[in-house]
Design a protein around this motif. Sequence first.
Motif, short mmCIF file in Angstrom:
data_model
loop_
_atom_site.label_atom_id
_atom_site.label_comp_id
_atom_site.label_asym_id
_atom_site.label_seq_id
_atom_site.Cartn_x
_atom_site.Cartn_y
_atom_site.Cartn_z
N UNK B 141 0.90 -1.21 -0.06
CA UNK B 141 0.06 0.05 0.06
C UNK B 141 0.93 1.10 -0.18
N UNK B 142 0.53 2.19 -0.86
CA UNK B 142 1.48 3.27 -0.81
C UNK B 142 1.48 4.17 0.37
N UNK B 143 0.36 4.34 1.04
CA UNK B 143 0.48 5.21 2.20
C UNK B 143 0.77 4.37 3.38
N UNK B 144 0.08 3.45 3.83
CA UNK B 144 0.38 2.60 4.98
C UNK B 144 1.29 1.45 4.74
N UNK B 149 7.61 1.86 3.82
CA UNK B 149 8.23 2.30 4.99
C UNK B 149 9.77 1.86 4.97
N UNK B 162 3.61 3.87 -5.36
CA UNK B 162 2.20 3.14 -5.41
C UNK B 162 2.60 1.70 -6.40
N UNK B 164 1.07 -1.08 -6.75
CA UNK B 164 0.01 -1.87 -7.52
C UNK B 164 -0.50 -1.16 -8.62
N UNK B 165 -0.32 0.23 -8.79
CA UNK B 165 -0.90 0.89 -9.88
C UNK B 165 -0.04 0.89 -11.13
N UNK B 167 1.21 -0.32 -14.28
CA UNK B 167 1.32 -1.80 -14.72
C UNK B 167 2.61 -2.49 -14.68
N UNK B 247 -5.70 -10.51 -9.95
CA UNK B 247 -7.00 -10.09 -9.89
C UNK B 247 -7.02 -9.00 -8.67
N UNK B 249 -3.84 -7.88 -6.96
CA UNK B 249 -2.80 -7.06 -6.66
C UNK B 249 -2.80 -6.01 -7.88
N UNK B 250 -3.65 -5.69 -8.76
CA UNK B 250 -3.54 -4.62 -9.56
C UNK B 250 -4.81 -3.79 -9.90
N UNK B 251 -4.67 -2.66 -10.36
CA UNK B 251 -6.19 -2.04 -10.83
C UNK B 251 -7.03 -2.41 -11.52
N UNK B 252 -6.75 -3.73 -12.13
CA UNK B 252 -7.79 -4.61 -12.93
C UNK B 252 -7.94 -3.63 -14.40
#
Lengths: 423, 307
Positions: B141-144, B149, B162, B164-165, B167, B247, B249-252
């Motif tokens: 996750x990009x923020x948490x 970290x 980010x 998982x955003x 490709x 399915x 881990x990507x933005x689909x």
Amino acid sequence: MRHVLFAMSVATTLVVPTVASAAETVAIACGTVGKEFELCKQGSEAWAKKTGNEVKLVSGPTDASEQLTVFQQQLSAGSSDIDVFRVDIIWPGILGAHFIDLKPYISDDVVQQHFPAIVKNNTVDGKLVAMPWFTDAGVLYYRSDLLEKHGQKPPATWEELAATAKLVQDAERKAGNDKMVGFVFEAKAAETLTCNALEWIDSFGGGSIVADDGKVTIDNPKAIKAIQTAASWIGTISPQGVLNYEEEGARGVFQSGNAVFMRNWPYAWALSQAPDSPVKGKVGVVALPKGGADGKSSGTLGGWNLAVSKYSKHQKAAADLVKYLTSSEEQKRRAIQGSFNPTITSLYKDPEVLKANPFFGTLLDTFTNAVARPAKVTGAKYSRVSSDFRNAVHSVLSGSGKPEEKLKDLQKKLTAMSKKGKW
Amino acid sequence: MEESASPTPAPGSMLARQRVRSAWLFLLPTLVVLAGVAGWPLFRTFWFAFTNASLADPGPPEYVGMENFATIWDDPDWWQSVRNTFLFTGVSVTLETVLGMVIALTLNTRFRGRGVLRAAVLVPWAIPTVVSAKMWGWMFHDVYGVINEMLLHVGWISGPIAWTVDPKLSMVAIIAVDVWKTTPFMTLLLLAALQMLPEELYEAAKLDGAHPVMVFFRITLPLIRGPMMVAIIFRVLDALRVFDLFYILTSNSSESMSMAVYARQQMFEFQDLGLGAAAASLLFGLIALFTVVYLVLGRDSVAQEAA
């Protein structure tokens, strides 16, 4: 085939039984996320108590497209597992054939209390296939405390939003909050991105992808400008991660106090004002910004309705439950406790409702004039149209495509799909 | 290799025929069940691939010939999904084989706590893929996310990424998760092969003063080639039909789909059962092709094994 689908549908839903024992058991699928599920459970159980029946709550996936998939499998298998379905405003055209006409069960004067646009949307081939339950439109949430602290006011245009967000974000980061971002919205390649992107395009006056007469209109300078504007936010005022956020992802960032602005549906209001919310009392809601000085505020029409399955073995009881849940008292309770927008016009003048949700009054215009997705005109092809549209937008936002090219390709693709505007 | 329990009767004799018959009889229940749970659905899928079956239209499907296949053939999104799937398969299986070999060789030497370690290695493999994909989704996750970290802490990246955003990045993330999850499987198969090898060979090599690297390439690798090929082909077939990792881990978006995700989208999201079945059939055909190639290539290696 039917058996296979039936088995699949059984396997993909989780049944939550509730207590009591009575004449008939009505199974209802209504919302999956915390608060909404709770409110539906309370409402359904109140009905059960009143009528001496039993209810069974069925929960499923949280993502609307996923729900559609599961419901579709159940309905095309003719399964009688679920009697009452919670259906999205864009589904009547897709699933309408599987639902009963509610007109015999709900009198005309009751139906006429609801927003006429939604009733019209839910009427397929003269049949009222779903009753309006709550309506939705995108709105802008902002941190009133932060804007005040930095001497800013809520933005009227997208440019102002970008400038204010940048200013507050940078100042807050300097002050030591390095997690602060300016603006979060929903840009995961799912139906929710279609809603977000339609708002940008409509606010610039760039149409609604496909016009009411079936003509594809997406490739126009205003739409290009709108998508370009949104792409400029990524990496400046919005984290790259928004490209994977759905409603709850965006709300998580905003409600934990890490965002200045958020685009979301009204449901986030009640949650942001919950006793344990870190931003309680620090949130304001306004209409979404205009696309430039000569643009307008827009919000995509969302909202959910209740329908009774044709394959239900308890149609009468199910229709009665729908009647109860969509009634004025129940909608009022849901508006006060969960900020779900009523579909009954008179409730927008109700002092208790307005006290709980001040913006219901100020944004009435947004809710009544929300822009509709082209679901009606594209019919069964809507899922494809929406998917192609959001993929084009997503690739521009993630920087792998240029808006001019992407929208041009999309125009071509949709025109071919529409069989020259006939769909 | 192995001695069978009883001497084989002369082919064509009464006894041999009887044995063949009873063998078939014993197999019959299995074959019937397989035909029911695997053969029939597969056949139905092939049939749907040539029809315009749709979930939105309850009417009976009509035969449309090769139309669905033509549609898919002309769809750039399909080819994108093919490219994604092959890239994923190639890179992840290669990494898993190399890493699995390294770990297997390590576990094959005698040291204290080997048993515990061997069991511990299997933990990622025991977690259902959906669960580990969700788990990694949070870590990425990009923020948490804990991964950002850590990288920020070490100073390898200047700002949060980010994962998982984009490709390209999501492909990296998916491959990382798959390697984490499936390397133990490779390790286990390779370790089993290694433990079959006779000690004497290594003692002899030691006496001749052969270098360990030389020993590995000249003795170990040729001897475990067969089992290793089996492990690799298993993984390739598995990786080609990947669904859950992509399915979750990507933005689909259409740029980051695998073939199975594409088939699902056509079938359920667009209600186009015919197109989805055609995509699934193509995927099946591809996997079948791989299996055939492997069997043909494997035949001489099996023959060598037997020799």
